[in-house]
Design an enzyme around this catalytic site. Structure first.
Site, PDB file in Angstrom:
ATOM      1  N   VAL A 153      -5.284  -8.238  38.223  1.00 31.67           N
ATOM      2  CA  VAL A 153      -5.341  -9.693  38.069  1.00 31.67           C
ATOM      3  C   VAL A 153      -6.716 -10.050  37.528  1.00 31.67           C
ATOM      4  O   VAL A 153      -7.736  -9.729  38.148  1.00 31.67           O
ATOM      5  CB  VAL A 153      -5.107 -10.405  39.416  1.00 31.67           C
ATOM      6  N   VAL A 187      -9.002 -13.144  35.156  1.00 32.84           N
ATOM      7  CA  VAL A 187      -9.171 -14.384  34.382  1.00 32.84           C
ATOM      8  C   VAL A 187     -10.556 -14.315  33.743  1.00 32.84           C
ATOM      9  O   VAL A 187     -11.542 -13.977  34.417  1.00 32.84           O
ATOM     10  CB  VAL A 187      -9.051 -15.643  35.276  1.00 32.84           C
ATOM     11  N   GLY A 221      -8.559 -23.336  38.386  1.00 29.97           N
ATOM     12  CA  GLY A 221      -7.233 -23.187  38.991  1.00 29.97           C
ATOM     13  C   GLY A 221      -6.319 -22.249  38.225  1.00 29.97           C
ATOM     14  O   GLY A 221      -5.137 -22.125  38.543  1.00 29.97           O
ATOM     15  N   LEU A 222      -6.866 -21.568  37.207  1.00 29.05           N
ATOM     16  CA  LEU A 222      -5.986 -20.721  36.378  1.00 29.05           C
ATOM     17  C   LEU A 222      -5.610 -19.423  37.075  1.00 29.05           C
ATOM     18  O   LEU A 222      -4.513 -18.892  36.859  1.00 29.05           O
ATOM     19  CB  LEU A 222      -6.666 -20.430  35.037  1.00 29.05           C
ATOM     20  N   ASP A 273      -9.828  -6.734  46.714  1.00 30.08           N
ATOM     21  CA  ASP A 273     -11.237  -6.489  46.989  1.00 30.08           C
ATOM     22  C   ASP A 273     -11.721  -7.512  48.017  1.00 30.08           C
ATOM     23  O   ASP A 273     -11.222  -8.647  48.054  1.00 30.08           O
ATOM     24  CB  ASP A 273     -12.067  -6.636  45.701  1.00 30.08           C
ATOM     25  N   TYR A 297      -6.636 -14.848  47.823  1.00 33.86           N
ATOM     26  CA  TYR A 297      -5.228 -14.484  47.999  1.00 33.86           C
ATOM     27  C   TYR A 297      -4.639 -15.078  49.283  1.00 33.86           C
ATOM     28  O   TYR A 297      -3.451 -15.402  49.338  1.00 33.86           O
ATOM     29  CB  TYR A 297      -5.058 -12.963  47.956  1.00 33.86           C
TER      30      TYR A 297
END
Lengths: 165, 165
Positions: A103, A105, A113-114, A139, A146
């Site tokens: 994951v 960005v 908020g992306l 991590d 999360y």
């Protein structure tokens, strides 16, 4: 990048299926999700570089994408240009379990908020495929991120473990 | 169960490839591993019942086995009979990551080192496929078992997390 070209074409033949592009909410229509796996792997490498990940052989990245159950990429579109700004994928047995990996960005696009939007998109795709057991390995510094999305660390004492030769 | 029949045949045509059976060390030649996915799913359900797991739709179990990267079953052979006594599988992106699921040894065969042998077989298969990142999610009471096999809980603070809708 056929899927991108088709975004700007006037063809009405199943564009959603062909392009598999979806605008990200609240981003002025400039940011899109794609489920297309035909990503420029050097552009993906650049994105991973931008957050300081170790380089991985492009040959193996290609295999990993082919054998991921869900691949979601996030793109910024300005005029005729597009730029890869986010990515996530999940492995799965196509029935019960899925595990989310990689994951990312781009730093220029963090804090908007992306990351959350990207994760919700991955979860949506997995739920649509009737996957009930969605897991990941976080991590330490992203456990809170999360948690806010509904992921529980060590639920009922279950421990994530990694094998060290 | 064609693979089992071929164990007793005299055919010398690539038996290892055809049957994919390997004897488990130190078990008097009575216990075998198989990588065959063509397992009787009701026999597998019985095995899972024996350790008290919740039942799962056979249709979905079939899909999960088809889409697992590694499937290892463990069989006891006595005379012409065989019995499924252990099972494990792993999902993977075929390149970097694999996650091991559904590790089970029948209670009648526990305490003989067979769980360890089964796990080593799974690890061997994954290493042979050049998978460097082998993970699993361990219930609290089996964390020690996996630790002894070289699995580290929460390495460098990495947390296993599960999504709860």
């Amino acid at each position: 990048m056929g899927f991108w070209k088709s975004l700007f074409s006037n063809s009405a033949v199943e564009p959603a299926k062909k392009t598999r592009l979806r605008p990200v909410a609240n981003q002025n229509g400039q940011i899109f999700f794609s489920t297309d796996r035909d990503i420029d792997l050097y552009e993906l490498e650049e994105l991973c570089d931008s957050v300081g990940w170790s380089r991985r052989p492009v040959r193996k990245v290609r295999i990993a994408l082919q054998h991921s159950f869900v691949v979601i990429s996030m793109w910024e579109q300005r005029g005729g240009f597009r730029r890869l700004i986010g990515f996530a994928r999940a492995t799965s047995d196509h029935a019960f379990n899925a595990t989310i990996w990689d994951v990312v960005v781009h730093p220029d696009f963090q804090g908007k908020g992306l990351g959350k939007a990207l994760m919700l998109e991955v979860i949506k795709e997995l739920r649509r495929a009737d996957i009930s057991n969605i897991s990941l390995f976080a991590d330490a510094h992203v456990v809170n991120f999360y948690s806010q999305l509904g992921f529980n660390p060590d639920p009922e004492g279950i421990k994530g473990m990694f094998w060290y030769p």
